[in-house]
Design an enzyme around this catalytic site. Structure first.
Site, mmCIF file in Angstrom:
data_model
loop_
_atom_site.group_PDB
_atom_site.id
_atom_site.type_symbol
_atom_site.label_atom_id
_atom_site.label_comp_id
_atom_site.label_asym_id
_atom_site.label_seq_id
_atom_site.Cartn_x
_atom_site.Cartn_y
_atom_site.Cartn_z
ATOM 1 N N CYS A 283 2.590 -30.630 -46.648
ATOM 2 C CA CYS A 283 1.239 -31.139 -46.903
ATOM 3 C C CYS A 283 0.939 -31.267 -48.388
ATOM 4 O O CYS A 283 0.080 -32.069 -48.776
ATOM 5 C CB CYS A 283 0.197 -30.260 -46.214
ATOM 6 S SG CYS A 283 0.209 -28.533 -46.760
ATOM 7 N N GLU B 198 -7.641 -26.998 -43.717
ATOM 8 C CA GLU B 198 -6.570 -27.279 -44.672
ATOM 9 C C GLU B 198 -5.933 -28.592 -44.253
ATOM 10 O O GLU B 198 -5.147 -28.634 -43.306
ATOM 11 C CB GLU B 198 -5.542 -26.135 -44.675
ATOM 12 C CG GLU B 198 -6.133 -24.766 -44.965
ATOM 13 C CD GLU B 198 -6.808 -24.674 -46.316
ATOM 14 O OE1 GLU B 198 -6.568 -25.567 -47.164
ATOM 15 O OE2 GLU B 198 -7.587 -23.734 -46.531
#
Length: 470
Positions: free
Chosen positions: A249, A215
């Site tokens: 993020c 990720e």
């Protein structure tokens, strides 16, 4: 546990032996793990929030509750409601040519899972993968970030109070410990962090052919379409950008908007920021930048862009304060692709505005760059929405809002290309941390002997039949 490499191997061996003793834990065991995890979150909620705030310098308790505690509890309860169903074998019929045989997909735990946690949401990005790995029946080792030392240490100690060392173990330590951790022969490894570090993690895992879920990040765009509700778009983009001071993020990294609306965006952004964050530096509701080096990186990105011709438009009523690592929200106008701020993931409260002359130009701008972890589109026209979705790739998309695709248990969360590989959350997470073992069950009475040698006319007739059935 802040331990040398030998202790990491010993912990892995302890967990592997426990897994071999009970390779497919019953639902009662898995739900018990989830119960203990929920109890820990509820009982340690205040202590966890205080530790995270202390590590950041300032981190609003409200943001920790909303963005870390709530999604952790919600994901956990979803897994507990659905996990027994996910565990069931999926039975089916064999292909027509092989009837009356049957097939089964048998979910089995992978074994021992490793999770490497970043600093920006240290609770949620530890607990989220932990939920999925536990409901799938795995033992789990978690490596916390050295940039949140207070919380990482507290989390490690509390997990040790609620879980046995062969169930869940939390590891703390610096980059050398992280490197040793990523090189362990896990049965699956999940890493959340930067693309640059992701390369190293995948390289280390490849030595053991350890499957990985990465990720990562990238520059997630927000597109304001010609049919957008403009004021709404500005508010939701700023919300997604400014929670946790942009250290998210999936925060909007830059905005693509109609050229004639740039001035309107600036005006609306001042108004929205004042409404969301009155007295932004004084009320403790805007997070600090996590560390001096990150603060310096962000100010350098901003100042270098200004030197290269950009205009910085500060939002809010306060100047930056290096001592408290307070960096005010700032719009960047007149940017170009040669600026570092338009090449690197920003990960802070700087927001470049990129004007376009047509929606197709905006689509081409996104499609011509590495696939982002998230894409945000603001428009009410169905054809425009469909065109953007069809011609762009992103790990996930939210339409007419920001961030919230990550909170949907029915949607996998993950990147694509340079923004990551694989996904988790909900049933997708259960499948990530399970081996879906395929089983073919031959019927007692069947015709497979008709395909045995010696090959003659009977065999050729059977092959012709198979060609028709196939």
């Amino acid at each position: 546990m802040n331990a040398p490499t030998s202790d990491l191997h010993q912990t892995l061996l302890l967990m592997r032996n426990a897994h071999m003793q009970d390779p497919t834990p019953a639902w009662s065991v898995r739900s018990g793990w989830l119960d203990r995890l929920e109890r820990m979150l509820l009982e340690q909620r205040d202590a966890f929030a205080e530790a995270i705030s202390a590590d950041f310098g300032t981190r609003p308790r409200e943001e920790t509750d909303l963005l870390e505690i709530f999604p952790s509890l919600s994901g956990l309860r979803h897994a507990r409601r659905r996990g027994r169903h996910w565990m069931r074998p999926r039975k089916g019929m064999a292909d027509m040519a092989f009837l009356p045989a049957g097939t089964t997909m048998l979910p089995q735990p992978r074994g021992v899972v490793g999770v490497i946690v970043p600093w920006n949401y240290p609770l949620y990005l530890a607990v989220g993968p932990l939920i999925d790995a536990l409901v799938a029946g795995n033992r789990v080792m978690v490596k916390m970030s050295e940039f949140t030392p207070g919380f990482s240490s507290l989390f490690a100690h509390k997990v040790a109070e609620y879980f046995k060392p062969d169930e869940v173990c939390v590891v703390t330590g610096d980059a050398d410990v992280a490197q040793a951790f990523s090189a362990l022969p896990f049965d699956h490894l999940l890493f959340t962090g930067s693309t640059a570090v992701g390369h190293h993690v995948m390289r280390a895992a490849s030595a053991h052919l350890t499957p990985v879920t990465l990720e990562l990040g990238g520059k997630s765009p927000a597109i304001i379409g010609p049919g957008a509700r403009f004021e709404h778009a500005v508010e939701r983009i700023l919300y997604g950008k400014l929670v946790n001071a942009g250290q998210t993020c999936i925060a909007p990294d830059y905005v693509l908007l109609p050229r004639q609306r740039v001035g309107d965006f600036v005006t609306a952004a001042h108004r929205v920021t004042g409404r969301l964050y009155p007295q932004i530096a004084q009320r403790g509701q805007f997070a600090s930048i996590v560390a001096d080096r990150h603060f310096q990186r962000l100010t350098t990105l901003r100042d270098d862009a200004v030197i290269a011709g950009a205009r910085a438009e500060r939002l809010g009523d306060s100047d930056q304060d290096p001592n408290r690592r307070f960096l005010p929200p700032t719009l960047l106008l007149h940017v170009n692709d040669n600026m570092a701020v338009m090449r690197e993931e920003i990960f802070g409260p700087l927001l470049p505005l990129v004007p376009y002359d047509s929606i197709d130009q905006a689509i081409d701008y996104v499609a011509g760059r590495p696939h982002p972890l998230a894409l945000y589109l603001f428009d009410d026209d169905r054809k425009t929405i469909d065109r953007v979705l069809a011609r762009t790739q992103a790990g996930g998309v939210t339409v007419n809002d920001t961030l919230y695709h990550i909170a949907q248990h029915g949607l996998p969360f993950g990147g694509v290309g340079k923004s990551g590989m694989g996904g988790y959350h909900g049933e997708a997470g259960f499948r990530t941390f399970s081996h879906m073992k395929p089983v073919f069950r031959q019927a007692r009475f069947n015709g497979v002997r008709l395909l045995n040698p010696p090959y003659g006319q009977r065999f050729r007739n059977m092959v012709r039949l198979l060609f028709k059935l196939g």
